[in-house]
Motif scaffolding. Structure first.
Motif, PDB file in Angstrom:
ATOM      1  N   ARG A  45       0.853  -1.192   0.000  1.00  0.00           N
ATOM      2  CA  ARG A  45       0.000   0.000   0.000  1.00  0.00           C
ATOM      3  C   ARG A  45       0.888   1.240   0.000  1.00  0.00           C
ATOM      4  NH1 ARG A  45      -5.253  -0.778   0.307  1.00  0.00           N
ATOM      5  NH2 ARG A  45      -6.060  -2.628   1.367  1.00  0.00           N
TER       6      ARG A  45
ATOM      7  N   ILE B 239     -11.901  -6.443  -3.675  1.00  0.00           N
ATOM      8  CA  ILE B 239     -13.016  -7.195  -3.087  1.00  0.00           C
ATOM      9  C   ILE B 239     -14.153  -6.244  -2.737  1.00  0.00           C
ATOM     10  CG2 ILE B 239     -11.461  -8.948  -2.129  1.00  0.00           C
ATOM     11  CD1 ILE B 239     -12.192  -7.767   0.676  1.00  0.00           C
ATOM     12  N   ASP B 240     -13.853  -4.935  -2.685  1.00  0.00           N
ATOM     13  CA  ASP B 240     -14.879  -3.970  -2.277  1.00  0.00           C
ATOM     14  C   ASP B 240     -15.848  -3.622  -3.405  1.00  0.00           C
ATOM     15  OD1 ASP B 240     -13.562  -3.951   0.112  1.00  0.00           O
ATOM     16  OD2 ASP B 240     -12.590  -2.014  -0.170  1.00  0.00           O
TER      17      ASP B 240
ATOM     18  N   MET C  11     -15.400  -7.002   5.371  1.00  0.00           N
ATOM     19  CA  MET C  11     -14.556  -5.898   4.878  1.00  0.00           C
ATOM     20  C   MET C  11     -15.342  -4.966   3.961  1.00  0.00           C
ATOM     21  SD  MET C  11     -10.678  -6.988   4.075  1.00  0.00           S
ATOM     22  CE  MET C  11      -9.465  -6.977   5.383  1.00  0.00           C
ATOM     23  N   GLY C  12     -14.900  -3.751   3.937  1.00  0.00           N
ATOM     24  CA  GLY C  12     -15.569  -2.720   3.139  1.00  0.00           C
ATOM     25  C   GLY C  12     -15.555  -1.469   3.984  1.00  0.00           C
TER      26      GLY C  12
ATOM     27  N   GLU D   7     -17.409  -3.281   7.698  1.00  0.00           N
ATOM     28  CA  GLU D   7     -16.332  -2.796   8.568  1.00  0.00           C
ATOM     29  C   GLU D   7     -16.392  -1.267   8.754  1.00  0.00           C
ATOM     30  OE1 GLU D   7     -12.992  -2.990   5.805  1.00  0.00           O
ATOM     31  OE2 GLU D   7     -11.646  -2.985   7.495  1.00  0.00           O
TER      32      GLU D   7
ATOM     33  N   HIS E 138      -9.002 -10.566   6.689  1.00  0.00           N
ATOM     34  CA  HIS E 138      -8.243 -10.798   5.451  1.00  0.00           C
ATOM     35  C   HIS E 138      -8.493 -12.158   4.817  1.00  0.00           C
ATOM     36  CE1 HIS E 138      -6.216  -7.405   7.374  1.00  0.00           C
ATOM     37  NE2 HIS E 138      -5.972  -7.016   6.141  1.00  0.00           N
TER      38      HIS E 138
ATOM     39  N   ARG F 296      -9.846 -11.946   1.459  1.00  0.00           N
ATOM     40  CA  ARG F 296      -9.003 -11.576   0.309  1.00  0.00           C
ATOM     41  C   ARG F 296      -8.239 -12.769  -0.250  1.00  0.00           C
ATOM     42  NH1 ARG F 296      -7.017  -5.943   2.212  1.00  0.00           N
ATOM     43  NH2 ARG F 296      -4.909  -6.708   1.943  1.00  0.00           N
TER      44      ARG F 296
HETATM   45  O1  F6P Z   1      -9.475  -2.331  -0.190  1.00  0.00           O
HETATM   46  C1  F6P Z   1      -9.821  -3.620   0.180  1.00  0.00           C
HETATM   47  C2  F6P Z   1      -9.841  -3.808   1.644  1.00  0.00           C
HETATM   48  O2  F6P Z   1     -10.087  -5.153   1.752  1.00  0.00           O
HETATM   49  C3  F6P Z   1     -10.839  -3.002   2.473  1.00  0.00           C
HETATM   50  O3  F6P Z   1     -12.123  -3.515   2.477  1.00  0.00           O
HETATM   51  C4  F6P Z   1     -10.204  -3.010   3.841  1.00  0.00           C
HETATM   52  O4  F6P Z   1     -10.620  -1.943   4.615  1.00  0.00           O
HETATM   53  C5  F6P Z   1      -8.767  -2.904   3.503  1.00  0.00           C
HETATM   54  O5  F6P Z   1      -8.606  -3.565   2.262  1.00  0.00           O
HETATM   55  C6  F6P Z   1      -7.817  -3.441   4.546  1.00  0.00           C
HETATM   56  O6  F6P Z   1      -6.569  -3.650   3.970  1.00  0.00           O
HETATM   57  P1  F6P Z   1      -5.137  -3.767   4.638  1.00  0.00           P
HETATM   58  O7  F6P Z   1      -5.307  -4.466   5.924  1.00  0.00           O
HETATM   59  O8  F6P Z   1      -4.353  -4.544   3.657  1.00  0.00           O
HETATM   60  O9  F6P Z   1      -4.615  -2.392   4.783  1.00  0.00           O
END
Ligand code: F6P
Length: 361
Positions: A78, A139-140, A182-183, A235, A285, A288
């Motif tokens: 990220r 996934i969102d 998640m979302g 979430e 996760h 994912r």
């Molecule tokens: O963008 C996808 C997503 O799965 C979101 O729904 C979630 O908030 C986020 O990634 C969390 O990602 P990470 O833990 O990798 O920062």
């Protein structure tokens, strides 16, 4: 024909279908331009690799046997748009470095697989003169301009499986169980898995909830002799009072309350008010991971293959999209960084309401 040098990277959160999409793109390039005329350069860990020049020349065999593989074989990281676009204390101009890597690697174009953040950076690089093609993953399912993103369907299967399994414990123990899906900004995954998994209440960020209404839905079920309830909560959900606050003030308030997500608070409030034991399950996760569903394998392949067509037409500055089952594309500036919330009048919301699912509002 000169050899085409095509860079490829995966950025942002991983999901199922990333490898399948890369395979689709690369196979279609080999088919159109010939293996001899196509050199694929894999950039590791997304834009981080583009900044640092971490890349490797890929062989055709690298793209074999990966159709069913979850995650991303190139790795991902990220990198916030803000961080990428600001020159930090280190004095490093990351945009310049990414442009330099592109030039040093002698790329003819770069395919970027990612979500909203990835597309924002892709658009910036495109406006800086790089030949970019975006492929929509998350996934969102919240990328504007495409009906669906790859990764969503697999996550939907997993989230639905979670809700299915929670039913037996909720029923056996006469409990309320809340599945936090998640979302962060949008509720597509929660809404679809909530319907598919038979949730009684669905709470999504697009529809700030009223705790009294949530409790009422649970009490109505109890009064009708149904001793358990399943609640699917996104979430990023928040209540109607928090809806009046800015995002950062909301987080501050939660910190003061000692809670991270609305799910925990709702569980506590339901139990306190109804006396029904309430539990929270967070698959996180896990949503994912795993092998892509058959539909995601198809979708990833179709979306990937479109990139080859765009490269052949020298149509850069686009992101591939799906509209009414047709694979097409959007101009990057038209969609980059724009989110796609669940519309209030969407079919899924209507369907949920038609069968009596409460949105707690
Ligand atoms: O963008 C996808 C997503 O799965 C979101 O729904 C979630 O908030 C986020 O990634 C969390 O990602 P990470 O833990 O990798 O920062």
């Amino acid at each position: 024909m000169a050899v085409l040098r095509i860079g490829i990277l995966t950025s942002g959160g991983d999901c199922s279908g990333l490898n399948a999409a890369m395979r689709g793109a690369v196979k279609a390039c080999y088919d159109r331009f010939g293996e001899k005329n196509t050199q694929i350069i894999g950039i590791k860990n997304g834009y981080y690799g583009l900044i640092n020049g971490t890349a490797k020349e890929m062989k055709p065999s690298d793209f074999s046997g990966i159709l069913t593989l979850g995650g991303t074989m190139l790795g991902t990281k990220r990198q916030s748009f803000k961080m990428l676009t600001s020159v930090g204390e280190d004095g490093v101009d990351k945009i310049k470095m990414m442009k330099n890597t592109y030039k040093d690697l002698k790329l003819d174009c770069l395919i970027t697989l990612g979500g909203n953040g990835t597309h924002k950076t892709a658009n910036l690089l495109s406006s800086e003169g790089l030949n970019i093609i975006g492929l929509p993953k998350t996934i969102d399912n919240d990328i504007y301009g495409t009906d669906v993103t790859f990764g969503f369907h697999t996550a939907l299967e997993t989230a639905t499986g979670v809700i299915d399994r929670l039913h037996t414990t909720a029923a056996s123990h006469s409990r309320v169980i809340l599945a936090e899906i998640m979302g962060n900004k949008t509720g597509w995954l929660t809404l679809y898995s909530g319907i598919a998994g038979g949730a009684d209440v669905i709470i999504i960020p697009e529809c700030p909830y009223d705790i009294e209404k949530v409790i009422e839905a649970v009490e109505d079920r109890a009064a009708a002799g149904k001793k358990f309830s399943i609640i699917a909560v996104a979430e990023g959900a928040y209540d109607k009072d928090e809806a009046k606050l800015k995002r950062k003030d909301r987080s501050k308030l939660r910190e003061e309350q000692g809670i991270k997500t609305a799910t925990e608070r709702i569980a506590y409030q339901i139990e306190a008010s109804t006396g029904i034991e309430s539990r929270v399950c967070v698959p996180g996760h896990m949503l994912r991971g795993g092998t892509p569903s058959a539909y995601d394998r198809y979708l990833s392949t179709a979306i990937g293959a479109r990139a080859a067509k765009l490269i052949e037409s020298a149509a850069f500055g686009y992101s591939v999209a799906v509209k009414n089952e047709i694979i097409t594309e959007n101009k990057l500036p038209d969609i980059a960084g724009i989110s796609k919330p669940v519309p209030e009048d969407s079919q899924a919301v209507k369907t949920a309401k038609q069968i009596g699912i409460s949105f707690g509002a």
